[in-house]
Write an enzyme that holds these catalytic residues in place. Structure first.
Site, PDB file in Angstrom:
ATOM      1  N   TRP A  99      67.057  58.885  27.610  1.00 45.17           N
ATOM      2  CA  TRP A  99      67.912  58.274  26.576  1.00 45.17           C
ATOM      3  C   TRP A  99      69.351  58.747  26.710  1.00 45.17           C
ATOM      4  O   TRP A  99      70.289  57.973  26.535  1.00 45.17           O
ATOM      5  CB  TRP A  99      67.355  58.549  25.182  1.00 45.17           C
ATOM      6  CG  TRP A  99      66.040  57.868  24.975  1.00 45.17           C
ATOM      7  CD1 TRP A  99      64.827  58.461  24.796  1.00 45.17           C
ATOM      8  CD2 TRP A  99      65.793  56.449  24.972  1.00 45.17           C
ATOM      9  NE1 TRP A  99      63.852  57.503  24.672  1.00 45.17           N
ATOM     10  CE2 TRP A  99      64.403  56.266  24.775  1.00 45.17           C
ATOM     11  CE3 TRP A  99      66.598  55.317  25.111  1.00 45.17           C
ATOM     12  CZ2 TRP A  99      63.813  55.002  24.716  1.00 45.17           C
ATOM     13  CZ3 TRP A  99      66.016  54.053  25.059  1.00 45.17           C
ATOM     14  CH2 TRP A  99      64.644  53.906  24.861  1.00 45.17           C
ATOM     15  N   ASP A 163      72.070  61.980  18.811  1.00 39.35           N
ATOM     16  CA  ASP A 163      71.008  60.978  18.746  1.00 39.35           C
ATOM     17  C   ASP A 163      69.767  61.701  18.220  1.00 39.35           C
ATOM     18  O   ASP A 163      69.204  62.556  18.902  1.00 39.35           O
ATOM     19  CB  ASP A 163      70.767  60.419  20.158  1.00 39.35           C
ATOM     20  CG  ASP A 163      69.587  59.448  20.225  1.00 39.35           C
ATOM     21  OD1 ASP A 163      68.902  59.251  19.198  1.00 39.35           O
ATOM     22  OD2 ASP A 163      69.362  58.879  21.308  1.00 39.35           O
ATOM     23  N   LYS A 187      60.815  55.561  14.910  1.00 41.33           N
ATOM     24  CA  LYS A 187      60.017  56.716  15.300  1.00 41.33           C
ATOM     25  C   LYS A 187      59.490  57.448  14.062  1.00 41.33           C
ATOM     26  O   LYS A 187      58.332  57.803  14.007  1.00 41.33           O
ATOM     27  CB  LYS A 187      60.838  57.684  16.158  1.00 41.33           C
ATOM     28  CG  LYS A 187      61.614  57.023  17.303  1.00 41.33           C
ATOM     29  CD  LYS A 187      60.770  56.732  18.507  1.00 41.33           C
ATOM     30  CE  LYS A 187      61.355  55.748  19.490  1.00 41.33           C
ATOM     31  NZ  LYS A 187      62.645  56.077  20.052  1.00 41.33           N
TER      32      LYS A 187
HETATM   33  C1  LIG Z   1      63.610  55.326  21.107  1.00 45.97           C
HETATM   34  C2  LIG Z   1      64.864  56.052  21.362  1.00 45.97           C
HETATM   35  C3  LIG Z   1      66.083  55.382  21.587  1.00 45.97           C
HETATM   36  C4  LIG Z   1      66.184  53.873  21.669  1.00 45.97           C
HETATM   37  O1  LIG Z   1      66.068  53.310  20.425  1.00 45.97           O
HETATM   38  P1  LIG Z   1      66.250  51.720  20.230  1.00 45.97           P
HETATM   39  O2  LIG Z   1      66.243  51.624  18.742  1.00 45.97           O
HETATM   40  O3  LIG Z   1      65.083  51.077  20.892  1.00 45.97           O
HETATM   41  O4  LIG Z   1      67.520  51.319  20.832  1.00 45.97           O
HETATM   42  C5  LIG Z   1      67.212  56.145  21.774  1.00 45.97           C
HETATM   43  N1  LIG Z   1      67.186  57.482  21.761  1.00 45.97           N
HETATM   44  C6  LIG Z   1      66.016  58.162  21.556  1.00 45.97           C
HETATM   45  C7  LIG Z   1      66.035  59.653  21.543  1.00 45.97           C
HETATM   46  C8  LIG Z   1      64.832  57.462  21.350  1.00 45.97           C
HETATM   47  O5  LIG Z   1      63.691  58.126  21.153  1.00 45.97           O
END
Ligand SMILES: *Cc1c(COP(=O)(O)O)cnc(C)c1O
Length: 355
Positions: A99, A163, A187
């Site tokens: 990511w 993030d 998540k």
């Molecule tokens: C799942 C995830 C993403 C991507 O998320 P989207 O909403 O599908 O764009 C980005 N960063 C992390 C750490 C993730 O687990």
């Protein structure tokens, strides 16, 4: 058969969230209409956004001077919005996995990226030097695919962007140390379709470029996440999860539960001669627990996957870039699910040791 949901995302939600969302789908806030068919400008939905924002602030103890946004486009759109809005010349990105790499790719469109990389993605860089002329530093607090996690907040002299897609609300954090915290909701919070952004208002307005309206944070701050039609249903569901967290006792209570679940599973991975962990012990994620079969039993990997699937374990296949297994133990996953997985690992061990 009872199913145990270990998917990495979209992933398990509290039963409370599912039930309350069903109620809202049938009759939202006594309107006699479904949440899926009401105006986002209605006073009833306005109350949902306001209450969801308040709970974000309360549960995470967000200080004054920050805004909370609910936006479409997922965490992936934030990969672009962050540099679009913050980067003049240069930013530091701590590259800890898949990511982070995607975030870096977007940032490079807007300026120079100084990368901090670990030797591999199975451990995390710690003593991070930041050039004082960088506009900000970006970290990924939990690496969903590799299963590593920073468990403490950082202190940097430049703005910090994180993030937190896969560990938001899993433990208390000191929001005052961050300037932007963002993530996809799918998540630990809600069905997919909405991203959350917590942003310190004063860091904005410092870049010279023109920013398209929809990609400009001020647009959404000024319109309270309703510049355009927001993802109404996922926001409604997120609000239910926030209520669930509050009723449970907040983030301290969740942290205890998460630590307990993770310890149970990691202890079994370390004990069971068929399995081993994949990442440095001190960096092990409490949310995404990755493991593989030891060299000696590697050939049984497919067999274990089938064995576990037959016992109701769903979503434990590791990400294609890592292999092996990944059990995601998000907030909503009950301890019982972890215990069932452990039992499955022990039964598999017993059956095969007997061979
Ligand atoms: C799942 C995830 C993403 C991507 O998320 P989207 O909403 O599908 O764009 C980005 N960063 C992390 C750490 C993730 O687990």
């Amino acid at each position: 058969m009872k199913k145990y949901n270990f998917y990495a995302g979209p992933s398990i939600l509290p039963q409370f969230t599912i039930e309350e969302t069903i109620k809202g789908l049938k009759n939202f806030a006594g309107t006699g209409l479904s949440i899926a068919e009401v105006s986002h400008r209605s006073k009833e939905f306005d109350a949902v956004i306001e209450d969801a924002k308040s709970l974000f602030k309360e549960l995470l103890k967000i200080p004054e001077g920050y805004s909370v946004l609910f936006l479409g486009g997922g965490a992936s759109m934030q990969f672009a919005m962050v540099p679009y809005n913050l980067m003049n010349k240069k930013a530091v990105y701590v590259n800890t996995g898949t990511w982070s790499k995607k975030a870096i790719k977007e940032a490079k469109i807007f300026g120079e990226v100084v990368e901090v990389v670990a030797d591999d993605f199975f451990s995390l860089p710690k003593n991070i030097e930041v050039p004082s002329d960088a506009d900000y530093i970006h970290i990924t607090t939990n690496n969903t695919i590799y299963g590593t996690e920073y468990k403490d907040d950082f202190d940097f002299d430049i703005p910090l962007v994180a993030d937190m897609s896969s560990n938001i609300f899993s433990r208390p954090i000191d929001v005052s140390k961050y300037d932007i915290i963002y993530g996809g909701a799918q998540k630990n919070l809600a069905p997919s379709g909405v991203a959350f952004v917590i942003i310190k208002d004063e860091i904005l307005g410092k870049v010279n470029r023109e920013i398209p309206t929809m990609l400009k944070y001020e647009t959404h701050i000024n319109k309270n996440s309703m510049f355009n039609t927001p993802p109404v249903l996922p926001i409604f569901a997120a609000y239910q999860t926030l209520r669930w967290i509050k009723n449970l006792g907040g983030l301290e209570a969740l942290q205890k539960m998460n630590e307990e679940k993770a310890k149970l599973l990691y202890d079994e991975i370390d004990r069971n001669p068929f399995f081993e962990g994949t990442v440095a012990k001190e960096d092990r994620s409490l949310m995404n627990i990755c493991f593989v079969m030891t060299e000696e039993y590697k050939k049984l990997e497919q067999e274990f996957l089938k064995y576990a699937t037959e016992r109701g374990m769903v979503g434990i296949k590791g990400h294609r870039s890592v292999g092996g297994f990944r059990a995601s133990t998000y907030n909503a996953l009950p301890k019982e699910a972890v215990e069932e997985l452990i039992q499955t690992m022990q039964d598999f061990e017993a059956e095969h040791l007997a061979d």
